[in-house]
Design a protein around this motif. Structure first.
Motif, mmCIF file in Angstrom:
data_model
loop_
_atom_site.group_PDB
_atom_site.id
_atom_site.type_symbol
_atom_site.label_atom_id
_atom_site.label_comp_id
_atom_site.label_asym_id
_atom_site.label_seq_id
_atom_site.Cartn_x
_atom_site.Cartn_y
_atom_site.Cartn_z
ATOM 1 N N ILE A 23 -58.522 94.739 -10.691
ATOM 2 C CA ILE A 23 -59.590 93.820 -11.086
ATOM 3 C C ILE A 23 -60.961 94.435 -10.853
ATOM 4 N N VAL A 24 -61.082 95.296 -9.831
ATOM 5 C CA VAL A 24 -62.356 95.972 -9.588
ATOM 6 C C VAL A 24 -62.693 96.885 -10.760
ATOM 7 N N LEU A 25 -61.705 97.646 -11.214
ATOM 8 C CA LEU A 25 -61.939 98.561 -12.326
ATOM 9 C C LEU A 25 -62.172 97.814 -13.631
ATOM 10 N N ALA A 26 -61.427 96.723 -13.838
ATOM 11 C CA ALA A 26 -61.638 95.920 -15.044
ATOM 12 C C ALA A 26 -63.042 95.321 -15.057
ATOM 13 N N ALA A 27 -63.504 94.852 -13.901
ATOM 14 C CA ALA A 27 -64.849 94.272 -13.814
ATOM 15 C C ALA A 27 -65.917 95.321 -14.100
ATOM 16 N N LEU A 28 -65.738 96.511 -13.551
ATOM 17 C CA LEU A 28 -66.713 97.578 -13.808
ATOM 18 C C LEU A 28 -66.694 98.008 -15.269
ATOM 19 N N THR A 29 -65.516 97.979 -15.882
ATOM 20 C CA THR A 29 -65.434 98.307 -17.303
ATOM 21 C C THR A 29 -66.270 97.335 -18.128
ATOM 22 N N ILE A 30 -66.131 96.045 -17.847
ATOM 23 C CA ILE A 30 -66.905 95.034 -18.580
ATOM 24 C C ILE A 30 -68.391 95.185 -18.285
ATOM 25 N N GLY A 31 -68.743 95.261 -17.007
ATOM 26 C CA GLY A 31 -70.148 95.323 -16.630
ATOM 27 C C GLY A 31 -70.834 96.585 -17.130
ATOM 28 N N LEU A 32 -70.191 97.740 -16.956
ATOM 29 C CA LEU A 32 -70.817 98.995 -17.381
ATOM 30 C C LEU A 32 -70.898 99.091 -18.900
ATOM 31 N N ALA A 33 -69.897 98.576 -19.616
ATOM 32 C CA ALA A 33 -69.956 98.607 -21.077
ATOM 33 C C ALA A 33 -71.177 97.856 -21.583
ATOM 34 N N ASN A 34 -71.462 96.706 -20.998
ATOM 35 C CA ASN A 34 -72.617 95.930 -21.431
ATOM 36 C C ASN A 34 -73.928 96.530 -20.923
ATOM 37 N N PHE A 35 -73.910 97.174 -19.759
ATOM 38 C CA PHE A 35 -75.081 97.894 -19.268
ATOM 39 C C PHE A 35 -75.415 99.053 -20.206
ATOM 40 N N LEU A 36 -74.386 99.782 -20.633
ATOM 41 C CA LEU A 36 -74.595 100.888 -21.567
ATOM 42 C C LEU A 36 -75.122 100.384 -22.906
ATOM 43 N N MET A 37 -74.617 99.248 -23.349
ATOM 44 C CA MET A 37 -75.107 98.678 -24.605
ATOM 45 C C MET A 37 -76.596 98.347 -24.502
#
Length: 458
Positions: A23-37
């Motif tokens: 869940i930590v990695l899944a959360a970072l995937t969501i958060g970082l993807a939107n940060f990169l966007m």
């Protein structure tokens, strides 16, 4: 404890271990993807190289979280067949399609466009590359949508019938997908992923600024992270309150466990806010309780004399593990308030034009780096442990969801999983620390097109 209970606890512990990593990695995937966007959108809008430099820096971290997260997610999926086959049999007609849609989103949007994000900037041009970044960000959110829909259905089942063999059968897919608790969980969890990413970015940036105070890229990402905290933390508090109010109606014993409320107060006394206590499941009371009278009623019922259903009003076999739920909730709330304070402090020093000069805030941000992810894990613990002893709330018990496995089999597979995680996460953490030890610099490695490349103006 008999053999069945022993195997059940071992299987639950194994699932808790694997979901906590994933869940930590899944959360970072969501958060970082939107940060990169957001970073790439700012680069396209303002045309400043600094945004692209920060983008390329965090893109490496994002790629790492996707790679390690995929490995951990595969093990998580296998457990439904290995340890929880009865759950799969009983509820597979509903959970199976929801999980399938999640896989479609993850592979067709996230994995499909990830290669363009990593390697295609110079080949496809900035605007098509931005479309790929948006597709990955959207895919991460769509993936979360289906996972949370499945989980929420298990918390508040709707739109089903039960066949003559006891299996759950889909009757109304709209009611299944948009079940009563789903909107609250979707908003609450999405905000949690953004906050977890914001505290991590703020902490890493603060560490880098303590070493290189004049690095403009570290300043930029630090500023963006603190803006995210000051905006998102209040929204999360409101979303969490609404989620709690809804849970009070649909899962009253969970809220009773959160409050460690064993008996209803006398009429007119109201529900206290228990700041600290040691809940005793055997004696069914609290030790060392420190509470503020009536304050619990204010946020639970918006009334100083309101009460909630107490734990002694439910069958003992239907009560969740109170100490775990009680303390996990307070860890979540405490860290949430600290994140709100961090965001407000950033706003104050920003107004004084000392955002990167306030070394006390930089040190605080470093300490708060894991706070958002820890708060999210604590909240997930409240949600899942508070649902016990059911997998499908009120309908299918966790003990009846277990495969025909022995404790030795589960413990043996747990050691194998831990060994696998030790290698995968150990290597991943080593690479992550190597990336994060230095701040982003001008012209981060990789193709560096200008916006004019796409139009031929260069």
């Amino acid at each position: 404890m008999d053999a069945v209970d022993s195997a059940l606890m071992a299987a639950r512990a194994q699932f808790a271990i694997t979901i906590s990593f994933h869940i930590v990695l899944a959360a970072l995937t969501i958060g970082l993807a939107n940060f990169l966007m957001a970073l790439e959108a700012l680069w396209l809008w303002r045309g400043r190289q600094i945004f692209l430099d920060v983008y390329r820096y965090w893109l490496k971290v994002f790629a790492l979280t996707v790679a390690v997260g995929t490995a951990s997610g595969l093990i998580l999926e296998y457990q439904f067949g290995l340890n929880w086959s009865r759950l799969s049999t009983q509820a597979g007609d509903i959970l199976g399609p929801l999980m399938f849609y999640e896989v479609l989103a993850a592979f067709f949007l996230e994995a499909g466009f990830l290669g363009i994000m990593l390697f295609g900037l110079k080949k496809v041009g900035p605007r098509i590359h931005f479309f790929a970044t948006c597709a990955v960000a959207a895919g991460s959110l769509i993936s979360a949508f289906w996972i949370l829909s499945a989980n929420s259905w298990m918390q508040t089942p709707a739109g089903y019938t039960i066949g003559i063999d006891g299996r759950f059968l889909a009757e109304d897919w709209w009611a299944i997908i948009f079940n009563p608790s789903f909107p609250y969980r979707l908003v609450h969890m999405t905000l949690a992923t953004f906050l977890g990413t914001a505290t991590l970015v703020a902490g890493v940036s603060a560490w880098q600024l303590l070493k290189e105070p004049r690095n403009p890229r570290a300043r930029l990402q630090y500023s963006m992270a603190l803006w995210a905290l000051v905006v998102l933390a209040p929204l999360q508090i409101v979303a969490g309150h609404l989620h709690g109010r809804h849970s009070l109606e649909v899962q009253p014993q969970k809220i009773a466990a959160v409050e460690a409320s064993w008996t209803r107060p006398a009429e007119g006394e109201g529900e206290p806010l228990r700041l600290f206590a040691i809940p005793d499941m055997v004696e069914r009371r609290n030790h060392w309780e420190v509470a503020i009278p009536r304050l619990g009623s204010l946020y639970l019922r918006h009334d100083l004399s309101g009460t909630i259903a107490a734990l002694d009003e439910f069958p003992p076999q239907d009560i969740p593990p109170v100490p775990v739920v009680f303390f996990a909730f307070r860890v979540m709330v405490g860290l949430g308030l600290l994140m709100l304070g961090q965001g407000i402090a950033g706003l104050v020093v920003r107004w004084r034009q000392r955002l990167t000069a306030a070394r006390w805030l930089l040190r605080w941000s470093v300490l708060m780096a894991p706070a958002g992810l820890l708060a999210m894990l604590s909240g997930w613990m409240v949600t899942e442990v508070g649902r016990q002893p059911f997998t499908v709330y009120g309908l299918l018990r966790t003990a009846d969801s277990l495969s025909s496995v022995s404790r030795q089999q589960v413990v043996g597979s747990t050691w194998v999983i831990l060994g696998f995680y030790l290698v995968i996460f150990g290597v991943g953490l080593w690479v992550l620390l190597r990336i994060l030890r230095d701040p982003p610099h001008k012209d981060e490695p990789g193709p560096q097109p200008t916006l004019a490349d796409e139009t031929g103006d260069s």
